[in-house]
Design a protein around this motif. Structure first.
Motif, PDB file in Angstrom:
ATOM      1  N   ILE A 141      58.918  47.233  37.978  1.00  0.00           N
ATOM      2  CA  ILE A 141      58.412  46.928  36.491  1.00  0.00           C
ATOM      3  C   ILE A 141      58.324  44.867  36.004  1.00  0.00           C
ATOM      4  CG2 ILE A 141      59.506  47.494  33.767  1.00  0.00           C
ATOM      5  CD1 ILE A 141      58.531  49.245  35.519  1.00  0.00           C
ATOM      6  N   ASN A 142      57.487  44.885  35.502  1.00  0.00           N
ATOM      7  CA  ASN A 142      57.330  43.431  35.309  1.00  0.00           C
ATOM      8  C   ASN A 142      56.591  43.687  33.787  1.00  0.00           C
ATOM      9  OD1 ASN A 142      55.487  40.917  35.241  1.00  0.00           O
ATOM     10  ND2 ASN A 142      57.309  40.782  34.643  1.00  0.00           N
ATOM     11  N   ARG A 143      57.499  43.730  32.736  1.00  0.00           N
ATOM     12  CA  ARG A 143      57.047  43.924  31.448  1.00  0.00           C
ATOM     13  C   ARG A 143      56.100  42.916  31.159  1.00  0.00           C
ATOM     14  NH1 ARG A 143      57.681  48.367  29.479  1.00  0.00           N
ATOM     15  NH2 ARG A 143      58.116  47.659  27.075  1.00  0.00           N
ATOM     16  N   ASP A 144      55.757  42.024  31.778  1.00  0.00           N
ATOM     17  CA  ASP A 144      54.401  40.577  30.532  1.00  0.00           C
ATOM     18  C   ASP A 144      52.852  41.423  31.703  1.00  0.00           C
ATOM     19  OD1 ASP A 144      56.231  39.514  28.537  1.00  0.00           O
ATOM     20  OD2 ASP A 144      57.187  38.631  30.419  1.00  0.00           O
ATOM     21  N   SER A 145      53.500  42.239  32.552  1.00  0.00           N
ATOM     22  CA  SER A 145      52.370  42.287  33.631  1.00  0.00           C
ATOM     23  C   SER A 145      51.152  40.908  34.346  1.00  0.00           C
ATOM     24  CB  SER A 145      50.931  43.088  33.126  1.00  0.00           C
ATOM     25  OG  SER A 145      52.123  44.382  32.436  1.00  0.00           O
ATOM     26  N   TYR A 146      52.426  40.192  34.250  1.00  0.00           N
ATOM     27  CA  TYR A 146      52.209  38.975  34.621  1.00  0.00           C
ATOM     28  C   TYR A 146      52.291  38.892  36.691  1.00  0.00           C
ATOM     29  CZ  TYR A 146      51.705  33.403  34.201  1.00  0.00           C
ATOM     30  OH  TYR A 146      51.307  32.056  35.118  1.00  0.00           O
ATOM     31  N   LEU A 147      53.150  39.513  36.700  1.00  0.00           N
ATOM     32  CA  LEU A 147      52.921  39.861  38.373  1.00  0.00           C
ATOM     33  C   LEU A 147      52.121  40.732  38.380  1.00  0.00           C
ATOM     34  CD1 LEU A 147      54.309  38.923  41.148  1.00  0.00           C
ATOM     35  CD2 LEU A 147      56.077  40.582  40.976  1.00  0.00           C
ATOM     36  N   HIS A 148      50.831  40.767  39.817  1.00  0.00           N
ATOM     37  CA  HIS A 148      50.608  42.014  39.865  1.00  0.00           C
ATOM     38  C   HIS A 148      50.859  42.447  41.005  1.00  0.00           C
ATOM     39  CE1 HIS A 148      47.740  41.259  36.424  1.00  0.00           C
ATOM     40  NE2 HIS A 148      48.189  39.775  36.904  1.00  0.00           N
ATOM     41  N   ALA A 149      51.138  41.570  42.101  1.00  0.00           N
ATOM     42  CA  ALA A 149      51.380  42.955  43.407  1.00  0.00           C
ATOM     43  C   ALA A 149      52.197  41.743  43.852  1.00  0.00           C
ATOM     44  CB  ALA A 149      50.133  43.012  44.398  1.00  0.00           C
ATOM     45  N   ILE A 150      53.356  41.845  44.989  1.00  0.00           N
ATOM     46  CA  ILE A 150      54.288  41.327  46.337  1.00  0.00           C
ATOM     47  C   ILE A 150      53.868  41.913  47.245  1.00  0.00           C
ATOM     48  CG2 ILE A 150      56.002  40.762  47.284  1.00  0.00           C
ATOM     49  CD1 ILE A 150      57.747  41.173  44.057  1.00  0.00           C
ATOM     50  N   VAL A 151      53.727  41.361  48.382  1.00  0.00           N
ATOM     51  CA  VAL A 151      53.546  41.721  49.908  1.00  0.00           C
ATOM     52  C   VAL A 151      54.417  41.102  50.764  1.00  0.00           C
ATOM     53  CG1 VAL A 151      51.896  41.908  51.985  1.00  0.00           C
ATOM     54  CG2 VAL A 151      50.628  42.118  49.875  1.00  0.00           C
TER      55      VAL A 151
END
Length: 388
Positions: free
Chosen positions: A236-246
């Motif tokens: 969960i990232n409430r701001d939707s600023y981070l989209h994915a981590i690999v």
């Protein structure tokens, strides 16, 4: 030389964002085809504005009305005539038709383009094995458009899938992340369609409110990147600023951040080396306040679907998508309550009649259409009281 481009679903949110980008870079593109189903007024406006050569209107009644008028572009009623429209191979086709209706046009168009950008979840979830076969056969480059999957695709770049340890896709948590479970019984349609960060249609807003959208995105990622279900996690990232981590097996990780604007991933499916006109500075405040956490499966029971989805590609994916489509539609029409969506869905998924689909692979598009009809008949016959 201008890139030859076609847009399936040009009047939807993805299509409109893409057209905004084309308007700002008109000298880069030649629009060969625009396609839509119902919003013919906007479709005609788009065709005139971009000087499109052809349009497709899949609604037969509206097709006849538009066909009776004179325009500078040719008008077609379906995707069976792509061979007449695409006399040369396209440089880029965007497939953003919503629902399973988008699968057939996607499959038919692959051989006509060098690059295909797909923003249709249902196609990637239910028909990926068919799409992948066509991509390989025609040596067509595929680029995912969803911000999460484009981010993963970008992070991987030249790396091999076998080098990936695991990946994380993010969710905002939707409008009910902070709402106590005890109040979920009183959730109304108006509450569920209010996404905190993204401006989306009603259907996908409902999917986001109960995190079903993330279930779909995990299955998409499993299919596209040939991963196991255990390798894909949700944060969960409430701001939707981070989209994915690999996370790579070599010990380092990559992540993609950008503003909540779909023009950014769409722009980067079009260009490799051009600067986006509305580029914003890095938001240090958001970066310092990512506040990542795992979602609560008790509050969002839809996430438990991921425990029963097989790693291998089967028609069970079509059962999930078709069932959810029907139940969300019933909720939007106020025939069922918010919590009924997950309750009915799990009851049907757990039944012997549908759990057997976990071992059945779709061999063609007819297998997928047939499965969808079986699901529709099941809901109609056993849950008819909800329609009354």
């Amino acid at each position: 030389m201008k890139k030859k481009i076609a847009i399936f679903g040009s009047t939807g949110s993805i299509g409109k964002n893409l057209i905004e980008l084309i308007k700002k870079n008109k000298n880069d593109f030649e629009v060969i085809l625009l396609a839509a189903q119902n919003n013919t007024k906007l479709l005609v406006q788009q065709a005139k504005l971009l000087k499109a050569k052809n349009i497709i209107i899949t609604n037969s009644t509206k097709f006849e009305k538009v066909k009776s008028k004179k325009f500078d572009f040719k008008i077609y009623s379906n995707f069976n005539q792509l061979n007449k429209i695409f006399t040369k191979k396209m440089d880029y086709i965007m497939c953003s038709i919503t629902g399973l209706d988008g699968l057939e046009p996607t499959l038919k168009s692959i051989k006509y383009t060098k690059k295909i950008a797909i923003a249709n979840k249902e196609s990637l979830i239910c028909g990926w094995n068919l799409i992948e076969k066509e991509l390989k056969k025609n040596k067509t480059l595929f680029v995912p458009v969803d911000s999460e999957h484009f981010s993963i695709w970008s992070c991987i770049n030249a790396n091999k899938i076998s080098n990936i340890n695991d990946i994380f896709i993010t969710a905002s948590g939707g409008p009910f992340f902070d709402l106590p479970i005890s109040k979920f019984k009183s959730i109304k349609v108006e509450d569920a369609i209010k996404h905190p960060n993204w401006n989306m249609g009603n259907k996908i807003s409902i999917d986001s409110s109960n995190l079903m959208n993330k279930v779909f995105e995990v299955i998409e990622a499993k299919n596209i990147f040939n991963l196991s279900m255990k390798q894909i996690k949700i944060l969960i990232n409430r701001d939707s600023y981070l989209h994915a981590i690999v996370n790579f097996k070599s010990g380092y990780s990559k992540m993609i951040i950008h503003e909540t604007d779909m023009k950014i991933p769409i722009f980067n499916t079009l260009y490799d080396d051009k600067k986006i006109s509305e580029l914003k500075n890095l938001n240090i405040k958001k970066l310092n306040q990512l506040n990542l956490s795992y979602p609560d499966n008790n509050k969002f029971p839809m996430l438990n679907i991921l425990k029963i989805v097989p790693d291998k590609f089967t028609l069970f994916n079509t059962v999930i998508v078709s069932l959810n489509d029907i139940l969300v539609d019933l909720f939007l029409k106020r025939f069922i309550k918010f919590q009924h969506i997950s309750e009915i869905l799990f009851k049907i998924l757990d039944s012997k009649k549908f759990s057997k689909f976990k071992s059945v692979k779709p061999n063609n598009i007819n297998d997928i259409i047939k499965t969808k009809k079986i699901v529709q008949m099941e809901v109609k016959s056993n849950y008819n009281h909800y329609y009354e």
